[in-house]
Design a protein around this motif. Structure first.
Motif, PDB file in Angstrom:
ATOM      1  N   MET A 154       0.833  -1.208   0.000  1.00 53.53           N
ATOM      2  CA  MET A 154       0.000   0.000   0.000  1.00 53.53           C
ATOM      3  C   MET A 154       0.868   1.259   0.000  1.00 53.53           C
ATOM      4  N   GLY A 155       1.945   1.220   0.751  1.00 53.80           N
ATOM      5  CA  GLY A 155       2.842   2.373   0.848  1.00 53.80           C
ATOM      6  C   GLY A 155       3.525   2.690  -0.473  1.00 53.80           C
ATOM      7  N   LYS A 156       3.999   1.651  -1.147  1.00 57.33           N
ATOM      8  CA  LYS A 156       4.668   1.855  -2.439  1.00 57.33           C
ATOM      9  C   LYS A 156       3.698   2.411  -3.475  1.00 57.33           C
ATOM     10  N   GLN A 157       2.473   1.905  -3.448  1.00 53.87           N
ATOM     11  CA  GLN A 157       1.461   2.384  -4.392  1.00 53.87           C
ATOM     12  C   GLN A 157       1.153   3.859  -4.130  1.00 53.87           C
ATOM     13  N   LYS A 158       1.044   4.192  -2.846  1.00 51.18           N
ATOM     14  CA  LYS A 158       0.784   5.576  -2.462  1.00 51.18           C
ATOM     15  C   LYS A 158       1.938   6.484  -2.927  1.00 51.18           C
ATOM     16  N   GLU A 166       9.872   6.046  -3.509  1.00 52.05           N
ATOM     17  CA  GLU A 166       9.853   5.276  -2.260  1.00 52.05           C
ATOM     18  C   GLU A 166       9.018   5.997  -1.204  1.00 52.05           C
ATOM     19  N   GLY A 167       8.463   5.227  -0.265  1.00 53.35           N
ATOM     20  CA  GLY A 167       7.779   5.793   0.888  1.00 53.35           C
ATOM     21  C   GLY A 167       8.654   5.608   2.116  1.00 53.35           C
ATOM     22  N   TRP A 168       8.769   6.657   2.912  1.00 55.25           N
ATOM     23  CA  TRP A 168       9.464   6.532   4.196  1.00 55.25           C
ATOM     24  C   TRP A 168       8.396   6.439   5.276  1.00 55.25           C
TER      25      TRP A 168
END
Ligand code: PMP
Length: 284
Positions: A154-158, A166-168
């Motif tokens: 979900m984070g990567k898609q966001k 990338e998501g931190w």
């Protein structure tokens, strides 16, 4: 393309596991990704050591002896004529009638795939990547490299939808834990290299460990401690590390420019030193 499934080398498109595999039903399994650069496995020993630890923490038995796994890996590299590639190793607790409790005599499933890669386009190294921050909604055993990856998916898609690479993820104290599939680093406004210390809160990256080792060898000082998003925004430099990206400069966090907006010198130096440690030229 050849895959390995439980003792057999099979064409990738025909490789499969049972529908009651616990990896499929419970995400009851662990994995490793090892990059092959110029035909050589990067940090193989480190990845196998962490695999052993993940298995032990979850009481999943080895499907084959570690020595045998090494031979299978070598055979996979050979059969796939892998030069620049990603090797994916997954071990689950195996197939059993669906029940939360561990099966009595588990027969763990071992799957290995190999995928050729062109690595990231050089533009990423020249320009650096964007990251966006997000709450870390994962469980409290992030030190185990489990295939339970929904928060990261979900984070990567966001991140992707926000135009970021990338998501931190950020914990309840406002401290960055790590990237969705990488470790997070900054060079503070005072010039100190900082990355979060290993604990249950993060996956202790093998690339992270190797970069710390080369930093030590080169006399580059560092601190292993958490840092806040505010500290990252004020940093001189930032970068991520992982088996697939090595060390990749971060030049934008939540839309804000980091430093002068260009990849920083320390990150570049560490990337070069890491590639030297692998004994290969940078494939980018
Ligand atoms: N943290 C997380 C959550 C990851 O998924 C990864 C990459 N799999 C890393 C860190 C980096 O680990 P490594 O350097 O061993 O690839």
């Amino acid at each position: 393309r050849i895959a390995y499934v439980n003792g057999r080398y099979v064409p990738h498109g025909q490789a499969s596991v049972h529908i009651e595999d616990r990896g499929f039903q419970f995400a009851d399994g662990v994995y490793e990704v090892v990059t092959i650069v110029a035909g050589r496995l990067a940090d193989e020993q480190g990845h196998l050591t962490r695999l052993a630890r993940s298995l032990k923490e979850l009481s999943i038995p080895w499907p084959v002896k570690p020595r045998t796994l090494r031979m299978i890996i070598t055979e996979m590299v050979r059969r796939n004529r892998a030069v620049n590639a990603q090797l994916y190793i997954q071990i689950t607790r195996g197939a059993a009638p669906r029940d939360f409790r561990f099966p009595v005599n588990p027969a763990p499933t071992l799957v290995i795939t190999c995928r050729r890669t062109a690595f990231q386009p050089p533009a990423l190294l020249d320009k650096g990547i964007a990251v966006v921050t997000m709450p870390d909604i994962r469980w409290q055993r992030r030190d185990i490299k489990s295939v339970s990856l929904l928060p990261q998916v979900m984070g990567k898609q966001k991140a992707h939808e926000a135009g970021a690479f990338e998501g931190w993820m950020v914990d309840d104290e406002g401290q960055v834990t790590e990237g969705c599939s990488s470790n997070a680093w900054i060079v503070t406004a005072d010039g100190v290299l900082v990355t979060r210390q290993p604990s249950n809160a993060i996956l202790n990256g093998i690339t992270r460990l190797s970069i710390l080792e080369v930093a030590r060898e080169q006399g580059i000082g560092f601190q292993e401690r958490p840092f806040t998003v505010a500290e990252a925004l004020a940093a001189r430099e930032a970068f991520i590390s992982s088996a697939t990206t090595f060390a990749l400069p971060v030049t934008r966090i939540d839309g804000q420019m980091i430093g002068d907006g260009r990849p920083g010198p320390l990150g570049r130096r560490l990337r070069r030193a890491y590639m030297d440690h692998l004994g290969v030229a940078d494939p980018l």
